[in-house]
Design a protein around this motif. Structure first.
Motif, PDB file in Angstrom:
ATOM      1  N   THR A   1      10.684  62.801 -27.205  1.00 35.92           N
ATOM      2  CA  THR A   1      10.855  63.478 -28.471  1.00 35.92           C
ATOM      3  C   THR A   1       9.927  62.644 -29.519  1.00 35.92           C
ATOM      4  OG1 THR A   1      12.653  61.936 -29.162  1.00 35.92           O
ATOM      5  CG2 THR A   1      13.165  64.083 -28.181  1.00 35.92           C
ATOM      6  N   LYS A   2       9.545  63.357 -30.465  1.00 41.29           N
ATOM      7  CA  LYS A   2       8.505  62.619 -31.601  1.00 41.29           C
ATOM      8  C   LYS A   2       9.185  61.482 -32.357  1.00 41.29           C
ATOM      9  CE  LYS A   2       5.601  65.448 -33.596  1.00 41.29           C
ATOM     10  NZ  LYS A   2       5.038  66.409 -34.162  1.00 41.29           N
ATOM     11  N   ASP A   3      10.545  61.640 -32.509  1.00 42.37           N
ATOM     12  CA  ASP A   3      11.335  60.636 -33.387  1.00 42.37           C
ATOM     13  C   ASP A   3      11.094  59.284 -32.428  1.00 42.37           C
ATOM     14  OD1 ASP A   3      11.652  62.443 -35.327  1.00 42.37           O
ATOM     15  OD2 ASP A   3      13.577  62.740 -34.399  1.00 42.37           O
ATOM     16  N   ARG A   4      11.399  59.383 -31.258  1.00 43.37           N
ATOM     17  CA  ARG A   4      11.359  58.197 -30.574  1.00 43.37           C
ATOM     18  C   ARG A   4      10.088  57.760 -29.830  1.00 43.37           C
ATOM     19  NH1 ARG A   4      15.190  57.317 -24.853  1.00 43.37           N
ATOM     20  NH2 ARG A   4      14.532  55.370 -24.623  1.00 43.37           N
ATOM     21  N   ASN A   5       9.436  58.747 -29.367  1.00 43.07           N
ATOM     22  CA  ASN A   5       8.040  58.322 -28.390  1.00 43.07           C
ATOM     23  C   ASN A   5       6.881  58.799 -29.486  1.00 43.07           C
ATOM     24  OD1 ASN A   5      10.134  59.733 -26.611  1.00 43.07           O
ATOM     25  ND2 ASN A   5       9.456  57.792 -25.736  1.00 43.07           N
TER      26      ASN A   5
ATOM     27  N   PHE B   1      -1.587  70.259 -23.878  1.00 47.00           N
ATOM     28  CA  PHE B   1      -1.373  68.768 -24.718  1.00 47.00           C
ATOM     29  C   PHE B   1      -2.383  68.748 -26.194  1.00 47.00           C
ATOM     30  CE2 PHE B   1      -5.135  67.296 -22.509  1.00 47.00           C
ATOM     31  CZ  PHE B   1      -5.661  66.403 -23.332  1.00 47.00           C
ATOM     32  N   ASN B   2      -1.692  68.281 -27.133  1.00 48.61           N
ATOM     33  CA  ASN B   2      -2.459  67.811 -28.135  1.00 48.61           C
ATOM     34  C   ASN B   2      -1.839  66.391 -28.668  1.00 48.61           C
ATOM     35  OD1 ASN B   2      -0.361  68.459 -29.767  1.00 48.61           O
ATOM     36  ND2 ASN B   2      -0.938  70.371 -30.568  1.00 48.61           N
ATOM     37  N   ALA B   3      -2.163  65.929 -29.662  1.00 49.30           N
ATOM     38  CA  ALA B   3      -1.707  64.828 -30.353  1.00 49.30           C
ATOM     39  C   ALA B   3      -0.227  64.832 -30.379  1.00 49.30           C
ATOM     40  CB  ALA B   3      -2.226  64.275 -31.505  1.00 49.30           C
ATOM     41  N   ASP B   4       0.506  65.943 -30.768  1.00 44.11           N
ATOM     42  CA  ASP B   4       1.724  66.182 -31.280  1.00 44.11           C
ATOM     43  C   ASP B   4       2.702  66.339 -29.857  1.00 44.11           C
ATOM     44  OD1 ASP B   4       1.465  65.813 -33.922  1.00 44.11           O
ATOM     45  OD2 ASP B   4       0.773  67.683 -34.163  1.00 44.11           O
ATOM     46  N   TYR B   5       2.204  67.018 -28.780  1.00 48.21           N
ATOM     47  CA  TYR B   5       3.182  67.353 -27.783  1.00 48.21           C
ATOM     48  C   TYR B   5       2.243  67.464 -26.504  1.00 48.21           C
ATOM     49  CZ  TYR B   5       1.002  72.064 -28.485  1.00 48.21           C
ATOM     50  OH  TYR B   5      -0.117  72.995 -28.273  1.00 48.21           O
TER      51      TYR B   5
ATOM     52  N   THR C   1       0.016  61.094 -26.138  1.00 51.04           N
ATOM     53  CA  THR C   1       0.009  62.077 -25.249  1.00 51.04           C
ATOM     54  C   THR C   1      -1.257  62.107 -24.174  1.00 51.04           C
ATOM     55  OG1 THR C   1      -1.305  63.708 -26.572  1.00 51.04           O
ATOM     56  CG2 THR C   1       1.222  64.009 -26.499  1.00 51.04           C
ATOM     57  N   LEU C   2      -2.466  61.417 -24.521  1.00 54.32           N
ATOM     58  CA  LEU C   2      -3.291  61.020 -23.859  1.00 54.32           C
ATOM     59  C   LEU C   2      -3.223  60.198 -22.586  1.00 54.32           C
ATOM     60  CD1 LEU C   2      -6.505  61.748 -23.297  1.00 54.32           C
ATOM     61  CD2 LEU C   2      -6.937  59.647 -24.792  1.00 54.32           C
ATOM     62  N   TYR C   3      -2.392  58.980 -23.018  1.00 55.79           N
ATOM     63  CA  TYR C   3      -1.807  57.889 -22.320  1.00 55.79           C
ATOM     64  C   TYR C   3      -0.945  58.766 -21.326  1.00 55.79           C
ATOM     65  CZ  TYR C   3       0.058  53.731 -20.513  1.00 55.79           C
ATOM     66  OH  TYR C   3       0.352  52.670 -19.327  1.00 55.79           O
TER      67      TYR C   3
ATOM     68  N   ASN D   1      -3.082  60.865 -18.741  1.00 57.51           N
ATOM     69  CA  ASN D   1      -3.714  59.909 -17.663  1.00 57.51           C
ATOM     70  C   ASN D   1      -2.746  59.327 -16.688  1.00 57.51           C
ATOM     71  OD1 ASN D   1      -6.280  57.605 -17.596  1.00 57.51           O
ATOM     72  ND2 ASN D   1      -4.329  56.370 -17.206  1.00 57.51           N
ATOM     73  N   SER D   2      -1.589  58.901 -17.148  1.00 59.02           N
ATOM     74  CA  SER D   2      -0.313  58.459 -16.020  1.00 59.02           C
ATOM     75  C   SER D   2      -0.265  59.802 -15.174  1.00 59.02           C
ATOM     76  CB  SER D   2       0.726  58.215 -16.686  1.00 59.02           C
ATOM     77  OG  SER D   2       0.550  56.942 -17.581  1.00 59.02           O
ATOM     78  N   LEU D   3       0.101  61.062 -15.592  1.00 59.47           N
ATOM     79  CA  LEU D   3       0.166  62.010 -14.747  1.00 59.47           C
ATOM     80  C   LEU D   3      -1.035  62.306 -13.924  1.00 59.47           C
ATOM     81  CD1 LEU D   3       1.561  64.697 -17.426  1.00 59.47           C
ATOM     82  CD2 LEU D   3       2.892  63.713 -15.538  1.00 59.47           C
ATOM     83  N   ILE D   4      -2.186  62.232 -14.068  1.00 56.28           N
ATOM     84  CA  ILE D   4      -3.271  62.361 -13.344  1.00 56.28           C
ATOM     85  C   ILE D   4      -3.515  61.620 -12.403  1.00 56.28           C
ATOM     86  CG2 ILE D   4      -5.849  62.895 -13.115  1.00 56.28           C
ATOM     87  CD1 ILE D   4      -4.142  65.166 -14.622  1.00 56.28           C
TER      88      ILE D   4
END
Length: 300
Positions: free
Chosen positions: A7-11, A88-92, A120-122, A125-128
């Motif tokens: 979630t945006k609040d936590r992560n 993905f983008n910076a928010d989700y 989200t970029l990190y 990266n982890s998913l790929i």
């Protein structure tokens, strides 16, 4: 099934995961995050190849991971791999996949639950990275299979299962190699100059290592198949050589027998007392002469 894994609040961002979703669930998520119709259509195609596409408000990625338990004789992209679609983008970040697997749970445990992922970029990266790692152990098994068939080929055990097994090994390697080649754009965009860091460089290194490994396997398989057919051709030539030698021995003998088997009335040798032994001696002499001629030529 739709799950909110971060979630945006936590992560700092939302991570929405859709596992084997219905069309209605996909449409609801698409409407909520204003996803383009073209990317939704690509997302719903089960056999779509890897791609990286940038839209106005998000980036769309399709990646393929190796199936957990593919059939033994699986030889197509759809049979060997499963598709993961990522928006993905910076928010989700949204992940959509049909097949159940532990890749999503693994990344969540390693990156989200530990609090190590803050963008989200990190996470992408982890998913790929984890997706590429699914090809590692099966690659080693294919390498071992290739070694087995290589041993069988050079031990001259020419049986049809060897060729059949080699075919499926080659097909699996070619499919994975094709997936790797098509995934280059994804890795290249993740590790672009403006986004590059130690994690993205590590991803690129893993990708290059995996791609090189399967390139080498592909070359080795092609060479082994070439050697197999060369050895098979050589065996056929050896058999033809033996048959040719036998035919050369028997052709003049058959000619002699044919001449004296015509039974014309005026054939002096037929009434000669020593005619039969003389013809036998002649035939033995012809055979000995052919033998020494072959020996001199080095054909025996």
């Amino acid at each position: 099934m739709v799950q909110l894994l971060a979630t945006k609040d936590r992560n700092g961002f939302d991570w929405v995961d859709l596992s084997a979703p219905s069309d209605e669930e996909i449409r609801e998520v698409a409407a909520k995050y204003t996803l383009h119709e073209a990317s939704i259509k690509d997302c719903m195609q089960p056999d779509h190849l890897p791609k990286y596409e940038v839209f106005d408000n998000y980036t769309f990625v399709i990646f393929r991971v190796l199936a957990a338990n593919p059939p033994h004789e699986a030889d197509t992209i759809q049979e060997l791999t499963n598709k993961i679609s990522i928006f993905f983008n910076a928010d989700y970040l949204i992940t959509i996949h049909r097949a159940e697997g532990n890749l999503i749970d693994l990344v969540k445990t390693k990156r989200i639950d530990t609090g190590k992922c803050d963008n989200t970029l990190y996470l992408l990266n982890s998913l790929i990275r984890e997706s590429i790692l699914t090809f590692e152990k099966p690659g080693f098994k294919l390498s071992e299979s290739l070694d087995y068939y290589e041993e069988r080929v050079f031990l001259r055990q020419r049986t049809s299962p060897i060729l059949r097994g080699l075919y499926f090994v080659k097909r699996k390697i070619d499919v994975i190699r094709r997936v790797m080649l098509l995934s280059y754009e994804i890795v290249d965009n993740i590790d672009s100059p403006e986004k590059s860091d130690v994690y993205t460089r590590d991803l690129r290194d893993l990708y290059v290592r995996t791609q090189t490994f399967f390139d080498n396997l592909s070359e080795n398989t092609a060479q082994l198949l070439s050697m197999y057919f060369s050895i098979a051709s050589q065996r056929t030539n050896e058999i033809m050589r033996v048959l040719t030698i036998f035919s050369v021995f028997f052709m003049p003998l058959t000619f002699v027998v044919g001449v004296y088997g015509m039974n014309f009335r005026h054939m002096p040798e037929l009434d000669w007392y020593y005619g039969y032994p003389a013809v036998m001696v002649l035939m033995v002499g012809i055979s000995i002469g052919i033998y020494f001629w072959f020996k001199r030529k080095g054909w025996l």
